[in-house]
Design a protein around this motif. Structure first.
Motif, mmCIF file in Angstrom:
data_model
loop_
_atom_site.group_PDB
_atom_site.id
_atom_site.type_symbol
_atom_site.label_atom_id
_atom_site.label_comp_id
_atom_site.label_asym_id
_atom_site.label_seq_id
_atom_site.Cartn_x
_atom_site.Cartn_y
_atom_site.Cartn_z
ATOM 1 N N ARG A 130 0.817 -1.216 0.000
ATOM 2 C CA ARG A 130 0.000 0.000 0.000
ATOM 3 C C ARG A 130 0.856 1.274 0.000
ATOM 4 O O ARG A 130 1.807 1.386 0.760
ATOM 5 C CB ARG A 130 -0.929 0.013 1.203
ATOM 6 C CG ARG A 130 -2.072 -0.957 1.054
ATOM 7 C CD ARG A 130 -3.081 -0.498 0.014
ATOM 8 N NE ARG A 130 -4.121 -1.500 -0.136
ATOM 9 C CZ ARG A 130 -4.256 -2.308 -1.189
ATOM 10 N NH1 ARG A 130 -3.423 -2.207 -2.213
ATOM 11 N NH2 ARG A 130 -5.217 -3.199 -1.244
ATOM 12 N N ARG A 131 0.467 2.245 -0.839
ATOM 13 C CA ARG A 131 1.235 3.491 -0.949
ATOM 14 C C ARG A 131 0.375 4.749 -0.888
ATOM 15 O O ARG A 131 0.903 5.864 -0.891
ATOM 16 C CB ARG A 131 2.002 3.533 -2.279
ATOM 17 C CG ARG A 131 2.772 2.257 -2.553
ATOM 18 C CD ARG A 131 3.954 2.519 -3.427
ATOM 19 N NE ARG A 131 3.575 2.891 -4.774
ATOM 20 C CZ ARG A 131 4.443 3.379 -5.676
ATOM 21 N NH1 ARG A 131 5.702 3.582 -5.333
ATOM 22 N NH2 ARG A 131 4.054 3.669 -6.881
ATOM 23 N N GLN A 132 -0.967 4.590 -0.885
ATOM 24 C CA GLN A 132 -1.803 5.790 -0.884
ATOM 25 C C GLN A 132 -1.889 6.415 0.505
ATOM 26 O O GLN A 132 -2.275 7.565 0.638
ATOM 27 C CB GLN A 132 -3.211 5.466 -1.414
ATOM 28 C CG GLN A 132 -4.196 4.946 -0.386
ATOM 29 C CD GLN A 132 -3.986 3.477 -0.042
ATOM 30 O OE1 GLN A 132 -3.034 2.846 -0.501
ATOM 31 N NE2 GLN A 132 -4.865 2.935 0.786
ATOM 32 N N ILE A 133 -1.501 5.657 1.541
ATOM 33 C CA ILE A 133 -1.504 6.197 2.904
ATOM 34 C C ILE A 133 -0.300 7.141 3.079
ATOM 35 O O ILE A 133 0.652 7.076 2.308
ATOM 36 C CB ILE A 133 -1.458 5.051 3.942
ATOM 37 C CG1 ILE A 133 -0.308 4.085 3.644
ATOM 38 C CG2 ILE A 133 -2.799 4.312 3.972
ATOM 39 C CD1 ILE A 133 -0.145 2.975 4.668
ATOM 40 N N PHE A 134 -0.360 7.987 4.108
ATOM 41 C CA PHE A 134 0.706 8.973 4.312
ATOM 42 C C PHE A 134 1.821 8.321 5.132
ATOM 43 O O PHE A 134 2.043 8.657 6.292
ATOM 44 C CB PHE A 134 0.133 10.225 4.980
ATOM 45 C CG PHE A 134 -1.024 10.815 4.209
ATOM 46 C CD1 PHE A 134 -0.815 11.395 2.957
ATOM 47 C CD2 PHE A 134 -2.325 10.749 4.704
ATOM 48 C CE1 PHE A 134 -1.878 11.911 2.223
ATOM 49 C CE2 PHE A 134 -3.393 11.267 3.978
ATOM 50 C CZ PHE A 134 -3.171 11.846 2.739
ATOM 51 N N ALA A 135 2.506 7.381 4.483
ATOM 52 C CA ALA A 135 3.485 6.564 5.199
ATOM 53 C C ALA A 135 4.892 6.747 4.653
ATOM 54 O O ALA A 135 5.102 6.833 3.445
ATOM 55 C CB ALA A 135 3.101 5.091 5.116
ATOM 56 N N GLY A 136 5.837 6.817 5.588
ATOM 57 C CA GLY A 136 7.261 6.809 5.298
ATOM 58 C C GLY A 136 7.909 5.838 6.268
ATOM 59 O O GLY A 136 7.285 4.854 6.662
ATOM 60 N N PHE A 137 9.116 6.159 6.702
ATOM 61 C CA PHE A 137 9.809 5.231 7.603
ATOM 62 C C PHE A 137 11.101 5.866 8.106
ATOM 63 O O PHE A 137 11.545 6.890 7.589
ATOM 64 C CB PHE A 137 10.146 3.916 6.876
ATOM 65 C CG PHE A 137 11.071 4.087 5.692
ATOM 66 C CD1 PHE A 137 10.601 4.593 4.490
ATOM 67 C CD2 PHE A 137 12.417 3.771 5.788
ATOM 68 C CE1 PHE A 137 11.457 4.770 3.404
ATOM 69 C CE2 PHE A 137 13.279 3.937 4.707
ATOM 70 C CZ PHE A 137 12.783 4.448 3.507
ATOM 71 N N ARG A 138 11.669 5.242 9.136
ATOM 72 C CA ARG A 138 13.061 5.535 9.521
ATOM 73 C C ARG A 138 13.757 4.193 9.615
ATOM 74 O O ARG A 138 13.107 3.131 9.642
ATOM 75 C CB ARG A 138 13.137 6.344 10.811
ATOM 76 C CG ARG A 138 12.815 5.569 12.082
ATOM 77 C CD ARG A 138 12.922 6.460 13.309
ATOM 78 N NE ARG A 138 11.813 7.423 13.351
ATOM 79 C CZ ARG A 138 11.932 8.684 13.794
ATOM 80 N NH1 ARG A 138 13.075 9.135 14.267
ATOM 81 N NH2 ARG A 138 10.883 9.488 13.819
ATOM 82 N N CYS A 139 15.076 4.206 9.682
ATOM 83 C CA CYS A 139 15.847 2.955 9.718
ATOM 84 C C CYS A 139 16.426 2.731 11.106
ATOM 85 O O CYS A 139 16.479 3.644 11.945
ATOM 86 C CB CYS A 139 16.989 3.000 8.709
ATOM 87 S SG CYS A 139 16.432 3.130 7.002
ATOM 88 N N ALA A 140 16.855 1.503 11.316
ATOM 89 C CA ALA A 140 17.528 1.111 12.569
ATOM 90 C C ALA A 140 18.668 0.173 12.204
ATOM 91 O O ALA A 140 18.782 -0.266 11.057
ATOM 92 C CB ALA A 140 16.541 0.417 13.499
ATOM 93 N N ARG A 141 19.520 -0.103 13.170
ATOM 94 C CA ARG A 141 20.499 -1.177 12.982
ATOM 95 C C ARG A 141 20.894 -1.734 14.339
ATOM 96 O O ARG A 141 20.810 -1.041 15.362
ATOM 97 C CB ARG A 141 21.722 -0.714 12.189
ATOM 98 C CG ARG A 141 22.508 0.384 12.826
ATOM 99 C CD ARG A 141 23.598 0.876 11.875
ATOM 100 N NE ARG A 141 24.222 2.062 12.439
ATOM 101 C CZ ARG A 141 25.291 2.033 13.245
ATOM 102 N NH1 ARG A 141 25.864 0.883 13.566
ATOM 103 N NH2 ARG A 141 25.780 3.162 13.717
ATOM 104 N N SER A 142 21.285 -3.000 14.325
ATOM 105 C CA SER A 142 21.695 -3.652 15.582
ATOM 106 C C SER A 142 23.084 -3.150 15.949
ATOM 107 O O SER A 142 23.814 -2.612 15.110
ATOM 108 C CB SER A 142 21.709 -5.163 15.384
ATOM 109 O OG SER A 142 20.448 -5.589 14.930
ATOM 110 N N GLU A 143 23.442 -3.341 17.216
ATOM 111 C CA GLU A 143 24.806 -2.992 17.636
ATOM 112 C C GLU A 143 25.791 -3.869 16.885
ATOM 113 O O GLU A 143 25.463 -5.007 16.568
ATOM 114 C CB GLU A 143 24.961 -3.229 19.145
ATOM 115 C CG GLU A 143 24.387 -2.109 19.977
ATOM 116 C CD GLU A 143 24.509 -2.395 21.466
ATOM 117 O OE1 GLU A 143 24.890 -3.534 21.827
ATOM 118 O OE2 GLU A 143 24.229 -1.484 22.250
ATOM 119 N N ASP A 144 26.969 -3.341 16.624
ATOM 120 C CA ASP A 144 27.959 -4.134 15.866
ATOM 121 C C ASP A 144 28.352 -5.376 16.654
ATOM 122 O O ASP A 144 28.388 -5.367 17.868
ATOM 123 C CB ASP A 144 29.211 -3.284 15.593
ATOM 124 C CG ASP A 144 28.825 -2.042 14.805
ATOM 125 O OD1 ASP A 144 27.890 -2.131 13.984
ATOM 126 O OD2 ASP A 144 29.453 -0.985 15.036
#
Ligand SMILES: [Fe+2]
Length: 431
Positions: free
Chosen positions: A417-431
């Motif tokens: 779905r893309r018609q919603i007002f959606a974006g995102f942020r990223c994460a990452r695990s500790e090295d």
């Protein structure tokens, strides 16, 4: 609203004021020609006039019949506005109430709803009436449909139907990632009075340490993925995501087009250059996931997203949405996300910004029940959607009303779905 507010003087006044405000909002979005209201702008969406009468029918069902013990007003129309009865694509062919009739119907319901409110005893032990829960239910429901109507108006590609406004300027991030240390946190809520069943019960979770982006991913950052050939390289996509790219032919977020070296986006009927500092929106879960892999990161789980909020009802504290001030871009102040860095006062105790407002944020998690989940007040709100079909979104968008979102609030949708007002942020695990 926390439990402390239950039964306090002013609860009924607050509910009445919020009911009036949400109705005004619905009427503004449907203040258009009958042709605009009755046509189907996209097979993904209902005609706007369906949403309008549906919010009244839902209010009749829950406040008047279930909580108020009042006989149905128009039982013959119930089936038309039952969201589970007919798919959205079929709704334009139904004998729906015409716009003027729909307005009369919802205003008749509302008059009786105010009578039920007048008789409300906030200490009533019935779970539907306690603390005015049923009014919170219909208020949030109507605001959610108002956001859906905005998505429909955006899909209509017509100018002049949606108000825009001013937003604070952004600021460059000096430290683009925030470290969240390992440890136990409390997820979900037992105390937010109008929380939905899927936010309950509060439970303890342990997470290893991780890094999370301070801000949502911007259009400028996303553009580098596009220009790096991200949509042509199966390495970044899950197999189902790659299949979706090949089948649909997508090569950029919805509403983006390229003209020579310039990227444009269509926003409520107007073309404008893609703003580099604004969070990207109108991307699917598959696109968010592919971008994260390209960037050497991943999407956060919903537990990581919620922990980054710092354990309060809103990232900046437990104070209600009434004193939103300069803390978040919620409630359609303008018809777009604010540039990153625009709301330092809304940061969580960890320093993560713009968690609430701007864009719904896709997370890596499937929509699943919390341990000890109990369906309330009906299975079709959450329970029938649990499983490995829908991905969780968090935090609300610029179009979300502050009463219809909080740090524990869970939204869900299909990964395409893309018609919603959606974006995102990223994460990452500790090295
Ligand atoms: Fe609904």
């Amino acid at each position: 609203m926390t439990e402390l507010d239950i039964g306090m003087p002013g609860l009924k006044d607050r509910i009445a004021a919020e009911l009036a405000a949400v109705r005004e909002r619905s009427l503004v979005y449907t203040d258009a020609d009958d042709e605009v209201l009755t046509r189907q702008h996209s097979p993904l969406m209902s005609p706007l006039v369906w949403d309008l009468a549906h919010v009244g029918n839902y209010e009749e069902l829950w406040v008047l019949r279930e909580a108020g013990g009042i006989e149905p007003l128009r039982p013959e129309i119930d089936h038309l506005y039952d969201a589970f009865r007919y798919p959205r694509a079929d709704r334009p062919t139904l004998p729906l109430l015409a716009p003027a009739e729909a307005r009369r119907y919802i205003s008749g319901v509302r008059g009786r709803v105010l009578d039920v409110l007048d008789r409300l005893d906030p200490a009533d032990p019935d779970p539907l009436r306690a603390g005015g829960f049923v009014f919170g239910l219909v208020l949030q429901h109507e605001h959610q449909h108002d956001e859906t109507m905005l998505a429909t108006l955006q899909l209509s590609r017509r100018p002049g139907l949606v108000r825009d406004g001013e937003l604070p300027p952004g600021a460059p991030a000096t430290d683009p990632e925030v470290h969240i240390p390992a440890g136990i946190f409390s997820m979900g809520t037992d105390t937010v009075a109008w929380a939905y069943d899927n936010e309950r019960p509060a439970h303890r979770r342990h997470l290893p340490g991780y890094w999370i982006d301070r801000h949502p991913v911007t259009c400028g950052a996303y553009l580098r993925f596009v220009e790096d050939g991200g949509y042509r390289d199966p390495r970044w996509w899950l197999p189902q995501g790659w299949e979706w790219v090949e089948r649909s032919g997508v090569d950029a977020p919805l509403f983006w087009t390229r003209d020579g070296d310039t990227w444009w986006r269509l926003r409520f009927g107007r073309e404008e250059p893609v703003p580099p500092d604004e969070p990207v929106q109108h991307v699917s879960w598959y696109e968010a996931d592919a971008y994260a892999r390209w960037a050497g990161k991943r999407l956060p789980t919903e537990a990581e997203w919620e922990k980054a909020c710092g354990g309060r009802e809103y990232p900046w504290g437990d104070a209600g949405p009434g004193d939103l001030g300069d803390r978040a871009n919620l409630g359609h102040r303008a018809a777009r996300p604010a540039p990153v860095g625009a709301y330092p006062a809304g940061a969580s105790p960890y320093g993560v910004e713009q968690l609430v407002g701007d864009v719904w944020e896709w997370t890596d998690s499937w929509f699943q029940p919390y341990p000890g989940f109990r369906s309330f007040p009906y299975k079709e709100y959450s329970e029938v959607f649990f499983g490995e079909t829908y991905r969780v979104l968090r935090g609300g968008s610029w179009a979300t009303h502050p009463s219809a979102v909080r740090t524990t609030f869970r939204n869900w949708d299909l990964p395409i779905r893309r018609q919603i007002f959606a974006g995102f942020r990223c994460a990452r695990s500790e090295d």
